[in-house]
Design a protein around this motif. Structure first.
Motif, PDB file in Angstrom:
ATOM      1  N   ASP A  11       0.856  -1.178   0.000  1.00 31.12           N
ATOM      2  CA  ASP A  11       0.000   0.000   0.000  1.00 31.12           C
ATOM      3  C   ASP A  11       0.894   1.230   0.000  1.00 31.12           C
ATOM      4  OD1 ASP A  11      -2.189  -1.639   0.130  1.00 31.12           O
ATOM      5  OD2 ASP A  11      -2.343  -1.547   2.311  1.00 31.12           O
ATOM      6  N   VAL A  12       0.570   2.193  -0.859  1.00 29.39           N
ATOM      7  CA  VAL A  12       1.457   3.353  -1.017  1.00 29.39           C
ATOM      8  C   VAL A  12       1.581   4.150   0.271  1.00 29.39           C
ATOM      9  CG1 VAL A  12       1.056   3.496  -3.485  1.00 29.39           C
ATOM     10  CG2 VAL A  12      -0.470   4.724  -1.929  1.00 29.39           C
ATOM     11  N   GLU A  13       0.558   4.120   1.119  1.00 25.43           N
ATOM     12  CA  GLU A  13       0.613   4.889   2.364  1.00 25.43           C
ATOM     13  C   GLU A  13       1.702   4.377   3.297  1.00 25.43           C
ATOM     14  OE1 GLU A  13      -2.059   3.545   1.077  1.00 25.43           O
ATOM     15  OE2 GLU A  13      -3.361   5.224   0.528  1.00 25.43           O
ATOM     16  N   ARG A  14       2.093   3.129   3.125  1.00 25.47           N
ATOM     17  CA  ARG A  14       3.086   2.536   4.025  1.00 25.47           C
ATOM     18  C   ARG A  14       4.514   2.682   3.507  1.00 25.47           C
ATOM     19  NH1 ARG A  14       0.195  -3.247   5.606  1.00 25.47           N
ATOM     20  NH2 ARG A  14      -1.762  -2.376   6.406  1.00 25.47           N
ATOM     21  N   ILE A  15       4.661   3.163   2.297  1.00 24.42           N
ATOM     22  CA  ILE A  15       6.005   3.275   1.717  1.00 24.42           C
ATOM     23  C   ILE A  15       6.733   4.492   2.267  1.00 24.42           C
ATOM     24  CG2 ILE A  15       7.320   3.619  -0.410  1.00 24.42           C
ATOM     25  CD1 ILE A  15       5.153   2.125  -1.904  1.00 24.42           C
ATOM     26  N   GLN A  16       7.873   4.256   2.861  1.00 28.47           N
ATOM     27  CA  GLN A  16       8.740   5.331   3.340  1.00 28.47           C
ATOM     28  C   GLN A  16      10.148   5.203   2.763  1.00 28.47           C
ATOM     29  OE1 GLN A  16       8.604   5.154   7.638  1.00 28.47           O
ATOM     30  NE2 GLN A  16       6.659   6.276   7.739  1.00 28.47           N
ATOM     31  N   LYS A  17      10.580   3.965   2.573  1.00 32.02           N
ATOM     32  CA  LYS A  17      11.942   3.711   2.097  1.00 32.02           C
ATOM     33  C   LYS A  17      11.874   2.892   0.799  1.00 32.02           C
ATOM     34  CE  LYS A  17      14.834   2.633   5.288  1.00 32.02           C
ATOM     35  NZ  LYS A  17      15.594   1.827   6.285  1.00 32.02           N
ATOM     36  N   ILE A  18      12.491   3.433  -0.258  1.00 36.26           N
ATOM     37  CA  ILE A  18      12.478   2.787  -1.568  1.00 36.26           C
ATOM     38  C   ILE A  18      13.878   2.282  -1.900  1.00 36.26           C
ATOM     39  CG2 ILE A  18      12.099   3.117  -4.045  1.00 36.26           C
ATOM     40  CD1 ILE A  18      10.060   5.274  -3.326  1.00 36.26           C
ATOM     41  N   GLY A  19      13.967   1.010  -2.258  1.00 35.96           N
ATOM     42  CA  GLY A  19      15.243   0.409  -2.606  1.00 35.96           C
ATOM     43  C   GLY A  19      15.498   0.451  -4.104  1.00 35.96           C
ATOM     44  N   ILE A  20      16.738   0.712  -4.485  1.00 38.57           N
ATOM     45  CA  ILE A  20      17.136   0.739  -5.900  1.00 38.57           C
ATOM     46  C   ILE A  20      18.289  -0.241  -6.104  1.00 38.57           C
ATOM     47  CG2 ILE A  20      18.059   2.132  -7.788  1.00 38.57           C
ATOM     48  CD1 ILE A  20      16.750   4.564  -6.529  1.00 38.57           C
ATOM     49  N   PRO A  21      18.059  -1.335  -6.834  1.00 37.53           N
ATOM     50  CA  PRO A  21      19.155  -2.278  -7.110  1.00 37.53           C
ATOM     51  C   PRO A  21      20.247  -1.597  -7.928  1.00 37.53           C
ATOM     52  CG  PRO A  21      17.006  -3.271  -7.575  1.00 37.53           C
ATOM     53  CD  PRO A  21      16.771  -1.805  -7.372  1.00 37.53           C
ATOM     54  N   ARG A  22      21.483  -1.773  -7.519  1.00 28.16           N
ATOM     55  CA  ARG A  22      22.609  -1.124  -8.200  1.00 28.16           C
ATOM     56  C   ARG A  22      23.029  -1.971  -9.410  1.00 28.16           C
ATOM     57  NH1 ARG A  22      26.225   2.745  -5.912  1.00 28.16           N
ATOM     58  NH2 ARG A  22      25.394   2.219  -3.847  1.00 28.16           N
ATOM     59  N   GLY A  23      22.182  -1.931 -10.433  1.00 32.31           N
ATOM     60  CA  GLY A  23      22.468  -2.703 -11.629  1.00 32.31           C
ATOM     61  C   GLY A  23      21.625  -2.236 -12.789  1.00 32.31           C
ATOM     62  N   LEU A  24      21.936  -2.733 -14.005  1.00 32.78           N
ATOM     63  CA  LEU A  24      21.203  -2.413 -15.219  1.00 32.78           C
ATOM     64  C   LEU A  24      21.029  -0.899 -15.376  1.00 32.78           C
ATOM     65  CD1 LEU A  24      18.674  -5.398 -15.329  1.00 32.78           C
ATOM     66  CD2 LEU A  24      20.940  -5.210 -16.373  1.00 32.78           C
ATOM     67  N   MET A  25      19.804  -0.421 -15.578  1.00 31.72           N
ATOM     68  CA  MET A  25      19.609   0.995 -15.913  1.00 31.72           C
ATOM     69  C   MET A  25      19.863   1.952 -14.758  1.00 31.72           C
ATOM     70  SD  MET A  25      19.106   1.149 -19.105  1.00 31.72           S
ATOM     71  CE  MET A  25      18.297   2.685 -19.538  1.00 31.72           C
TER      72      MET A  25
END
Length: 324
Positions: A11-25
């Motif tokens: 649920d978008v309301e619970r998102i505080q921390k977003i992970g970004i894999p260090r690869g590809l684009m």
């Protein structure tokens, strides 16, 4: 119109921390993503730099025929599981008919979701392709709205992130132009950004070059617009945007550097069709064609690079009758 949450997304309301894999684009657009999400009030974390451990973790979740960068990407996804609320995995198709991507990019969210179905990885994604006749700004607007942000907030975050990305790229281009004035042996590394700038893959090549007293330059640090224009002299029908930028940059730089190392990761379909053709077009400069794979990794690279640098220096000193 808000994007519907897909299965496995939080649920978008619970998102505080977003992970970004260090690869590809991430090596092309990672800072744009980070600045955009942080502009909307989220905390972004990248997975750590690549190493053998991360590659082995990703290899364990991939089929044998998978390319080395995708195996590495899966390892980076694993590094983020449990450390963030959601992992950003965009589907990348290209914005114009001339901007095609490898099919793995076009299926990336589905691949990650299915490979990690037992872990029920929470994925934040957005999709764009040339046949939708969309723009980058519209894609990010859709993404921001799907997170419950207002149109004004999203536009402001995107504008700021885009400016940051463009400034960063221009600074890289200027810094590389200065390196062309170096008295050291100048070697252009030609390849996909996620190979050249990955700490385990391209990072090892840079370390070897520096130990040999040479300086490394990169095809993705050449002005992209100029590289794309020049790429049409190489091929008018080549569909892959990353290969277009790489070949165009190599053609622009071939008379400005002492040697070019074409770096590919096994088994890359687009590279297998493009790189041999590129070697035949780079007659003005010594060229080394390297292919990295998950089994040998960087084994044997030092010997080949040392021999290549010796050839360059011998030619510059008048060897072989000073013929290229």
């Amino acid at each position: 119109m808000k994007k519907r949450p897909e299965k496995g997304e939080k649920d978008v309301e619970r998102i505080q921390k977003i992970g970004i894999p260090r690869g590809l684009m991430a090596y092309r657009s990672g800072m744009l993503w980070k600045e955009f999400f942080e502009g909307l009030g989220y905390k972004c974390i990248f997975s750590p730099e690549s190493d053998r451990r991360i590659l082995e973790k990703g290899t364990g979740r991939a089929i044998d025929e998978t390319c080395l960068p995708f195996k590495m990407y899966l390892g980076h996804v694993m590094e983020l599981i449990g450390k963030c609320d959601t992992i950003f995995v965009p589907r990348t198709g290209g914005y114009r008919t001339t901007e095609k991507m490898c099919t793995r990019y076009e299926a990336l969210p589905d691949l990650v979701r299915n490979i990690f179905r037992d872990e029920q990885v929470n994925i934040l994604t957005v999709s764009y392709d040339w046949y939708n006749r969309t723009t980058e700004e519209k894609v990010y607007l859709e993404l921001g709205l799907s997170l419950g942000k207002t149109k004004k907030q999203v536009k402001k975050a995107y504008s700021s992130a885009k400016k940051h990305q463009e400034t960063r790229q221009k600074n890289r281009e200027k810094a590389q132009l200065k390196l062309l004035e170096s008295e050291k042996t100048r070697v252009l590394l030609a390849g996909h950004p996620y190979v050249l700038h990955d700490a385990y893959m391209g990072g090892e090549l840079v370390r070897i070059l520096e130990n040999l007293g040479a300086v490394a330059l990169y095809t993705d640090y050449v002005n992209r617009e100029n590289a794309l224009k020049r790429s049409y002299e190489f091929s008018r029908v080549m569909p892959w945007i990353i290969n277009r930028e790489m070949t165009g940059a190599a053609m622009l730089m071939k008379k400005k550097v002492d040697g070019i190392v074409i770096v590919s990761a096994y088994p890359c379909g687009p590279d297998s069709l493009v790189n041999d053709m590129l070697v035949r077009r780079l007659k003005e400069v010594p060229v080394l064609n390297l292919t990295l794979d998950a089994q040998s990794g960087t084994a044997g690279l030092e010997t080949r690079m040392e021999s290549f640098i010796d050839i360059i220096r011998y030619q510059k000193a008048g060897g072989y009758g000073n013929q290229n």
